[in-house]
Enzyme design. Sequence first.
Site, PDB file in Angstrom:
ATOM      1  N   LYS A 127     123.802  50.709  24.678  1.00 23.10           N
ATOM      2  CA  LYS A 127     123.333  49.325  24.562  1.00 23.10           C
ATOM      3  C   LYS A 127     123.330  48.896  23.091  1.00 23.10           C
ATOM      4  O   LYS A 127     123.757  47.791  22.748  1.00 23.10           O
ATOM      5  CB  LYS A 127     121.922  49.206  25.162  1.00 23.10           C
ATOM      6  CG  LYS A 127     121.934  49.267  26.683  1.00 23.10           C
ATOM      7  CD  LYS A 127     120.577  49.555  27.307  1.00 23.10           C
ATOM      8  CE  LYS A 127     120.738  49.738  28.825  1.00 23.10           C
ATOM      9  NZ  LYS A 127     119.515  50.178  29.516  1.00 23.10           N
ATOM     10  N   GLN A 171     113.344  50.903  28.527  1.00 23.94           N
ATOM     11  CA  GLN A 171     114.126  51.762  29.423  1.00 23.94           C
ATOM     12  C   GLN A 171     113.219  52.399  30.465  1.00 23.94           C
ATOM     13  O   GLN A 171     112.148  52.927  30.134  1.00 23.94           O
ATOM     14  CB  GLN A 171     114.842  52.846  28.592  1.00 23.94           C
ATOM     15  CG  GLN A 171     115.813  53.720  29.351  1.00 23.94           C
ATOM     16  CD  GLN A 171     117.067  52.984  29.827  1.00 23.94           C
ATOM     17  OE1 GLN A 171     117.464  51.964  29.268  1.00 23.94           O
ATOM     18  NE2 GLN A 171     117.696  53.502  30.859  1.00 23.94           N
ATOM     19  N   ASP A 210     116.374  42.152  30.819  1.00 25.45           N
ATOM     20  CA  ASP A 210     116.628  43.034  31.959  1.00 25.45           C
ATOM     21  C   ASP A 210     116.461  42.318  33.294  1.00 25.45           C
ATOM     22  O   ASP A 210     116.930  42.806  34.325  1.00 25.45           O
ATOM     23  CB  ASP A 210     115.594  44.171  31.941  1.00 25.45           C
ATOM     24  CG  ASP A 210     116.208  45.507  31.607  1.00 25.45           C
ATOM     25  OD1 ASP A 210     117.405  45.693  31.863  1.00 25.45           O
ATOM     26  OD2 ASP A 210     115.462  46.362  31.109  1.00 25.45           O
TER      27      ASP A 210
END
Length: 296
Positions: A54, A98, A121
């Site tokens: 990422k 995460q 997200d």
Amino acid sequence: MPAKIISGTEVAKQIREELKCEVADLKAKHNLIPGLATILLGDDPASKSYIAGKEKAALALGIYSERIDLPASTTEEQLLTLIKRLNNEPRIHGILVQVPLPGHIDETRVLYAIDPKKDADGFHPLNLGKLMIGDPDFIPCTPYGIQQLLIRSGIKTDGAEVVIVGRSNLVGKPIANILLQKKDGANATVTICHTGTKDIKSHTLQADILIVAAGKPNSVTADMVKEGAVVIDVGVNRVGKTADGKDILVGDVDYNKIKDKASFITPVPGGVGPMTITMLMVNTVKAAKLSIGLSN
Ligand code: GUN
């Protein structure tokens, strides 16, 4: 006839080229540099490799990246304090924590703490609710990537029987919500199979488009697939190491047998995986634009 291989690597490259121009344009016209913060707790190798991917993708596109690696022992309060700081940090437009998080941390509480406007997200319940009613701001990256793979491969979803194996909040539930909307690139009849489903095969055999996110190799075998179906494999399973120490990855479907039966199939690696990171970049750029009142 063998299936056409859908290359997520290629589609991701196309989208990143488009995004690179958009990022350059935002800088030139609005002096705006999209910023993404990624937070990782602990040192799970798979999570570390996702986060590294990422960060690399962000930097390659000209997106500002702040990477925060913390020990697994970080407390929930410490993590919430950090999120609060990032919610108020003007250089940051997207915040990603995460998951999975260590067991002592309440994941839902953490996801609720992220400002929904910075939720690159798309995991915040407000954004998931907006997705459900067909008015999304941020769509979770893996399901968003799957929809883009279908659209950009010319696969018709309108009226298609879509069967999803797996009901996770990350993939199964959001992709079902995306594909059942009365919109272009959607409008499908959607079935979700899960561990409580009595006869999964009776459902998968009906699928024009079969999306498998079960988290286990060989969850779907060739006898469960209709001739000519489109098979999207979301699984990433590490099943061993090569002689030079690299992970051997397989998906959730029996790729070698199914590829002779399907019309299209995604490989692992190089299918859905590259799309997840790319759609995170798309969401980060969108968050930056929304922050200055630009709509898409
Ligand atoms: N863990 C596995 N996939 C994802 C993802 O797309 N986002 C986050 N935050 N964590 C993940």
